[in-house]
Design an enzyme around this catalytic site. Structure first.
Site, PDB file in Angstrom:
ATOM      1  N   LYS A 130       0.849  -1.193   0.000  1.00  0.00           N
ATOM      2  CA  LYS A 130       0.000   0.000   0.000  1.00  0.00           C
ATOM      3  C   LYS A 130       0.883   1.242   0.000  1.00  0.00           C
ATOM      4  O   LYS A 130       2.018   1.208   0.454  1.00  0.00           O
ATOM      5  CB  LYS A 130      -0.906   0.010   1.231  1.00  0.00           C
ATOM      6  CG  LYS A 130      -1.975  -1.057   1.191  1.00  0.00           C
ATOM      7  CD  LYS A 130      -2.982  -0.856   2.294  1.00  0.00           C
ATOM      8  CE  LYS A 130      -4.085  -1.886   2.178  1.00  0.00           C
ATOM      9  NZ  LYS A 130      -5.126  -1.665   3.169  1.00  0.00           N
ATOM     10  N   ARG A 172     -17.031   2.470  14.724  1.00  0.00           N
ATOM     11  CA  ARG A 172     -17.725   3.738  14.594  1.00  0.00           C
ATOM     12  C   ARG A 172     -19.192   3.539  14.251  1.00  0.00           C
ATOM     13  O   ARG A 172     -20.044   4.288  14.697  1.00  0.00           O
ATOM     14  CB  ARG A 172     -17.094   4.597  13.490  1.00  0.00           C
ATOM     15  CG  ARG A 172     -15.734   5.121  13.823  1.00  0.00           C
ATOM     16  CD  ARG A 172     -15.134   5.741  12.616  1.00  0.00           C
ATOM     17  NE  ARG A 172     -15.072   4.677  11.592  1.00  0.00           N
ATOM     18  CZ  ARG A 172     -14.540   4.800  10.405  1.00  0.00           C
ATOM     19  NH1 ARG A 172     -14.051   5.937  10.028  1.00  0.00           N
ATOM     20  NH2 ARG A 172     -14.506   3.795   9.558  1.00  0.00           N
ATOM     21  N   SER A 185      -9.677   8.121   8.974  1.00  0.00           N
ATOM     22  CA  SER A 185      -8.406   8.560   8.395  1.00  0.00           C
ATOM     23  C   SER A 185      -8.560   8.881   6.918  1.00  0.00           C
ATOM     24  O   SER A 185      -7.980   9.851   6.417  1.00  0.00           O
ATOM     25  CB  SER A 185      -7.328   7.490   8.591  1.00  0.00           C
ATOM     26  OG  SER A 185      -6.992   7.366   9.947  1.00  0.00           O
TER      27      SER A 185
END
Length: 165
Positions: free
Chosen positions: A41, A95, A133
């Site tokens: 990544k 979340r 993020s």
């Protein structure tokens, strides 16, 4: 000693992440924030920068005992990192319900790979539930205001990232 690993990319670390670290430190004897250094990544911030930002951000949190929090890079399977550090727990933050499905699948896979390692979920504090993020990076790249979402150390690093043309 109950050791927990809190893995993630932390690109960048958010106030939601720091809230999870603070709360996990109240439950476990030691918490290791494990920063994923995945060569497959391309994060916005390098792994060393992410580690530095997390260290600087934790220093500003009086309620987080620095002698019980570690920050390290890792690559590979989280459960292998847990075994290498003597950790019996993986900490994850949730979340929304959409997080739960993927996190549950990941927790089951980790449990299959390492039955001795349990995953513990902390619900993100209400005031941080909208922050991710990915969203922070996108806002920052287009010059938006990310104060209140990430600590000052992250803002400093993100301001140095070139904006798309």
């Amino acid at each position: 000693m109950n050791v927990a690993v809190y893995p993630g990319s932390f690109d960048p670390v958010t106030f939601g992440h720091l809230d999870i670290v603070r709360r996990a430190a109240g439950v476990f004897d030691r918490v290791i924030v494990a920063v994923l250094a995945n060569p497959r990544k391309t994060p916005l911030m390098g792994v060393e920068d992410r580690i530095e930002v997390i260290h600087r951000s934790l220093q500003g949190m009086a309620e987080v005992p620095s002698d019980r929090i570690g920050v390290e890079a890792f690559d590979g399977l989280t459960v292998d990192f847990c075994r290498a550090r003597g950790a019996r727990f993986i900490v994850r933050g949730l979340r929304a319900i959409s997080d739960f499905e993927s996190e549950l699948q990941l927790a089951h896979n980790n449990r299959k790979l390492a039955p001795e390692v349990d995953t513990v979920f902390f619900m993100t504090a209400l005031e941080h539930g909208y922050v991710s993020s990915s969203l922070v990076k996108e806002i920052a790249l287009f010059g938006g205001d990310i104060e209140g979402m990430v600590p000052a150390a992250a803002i400093e690093h993100l301001r140095r990232v070139p904006r798309p043309s």
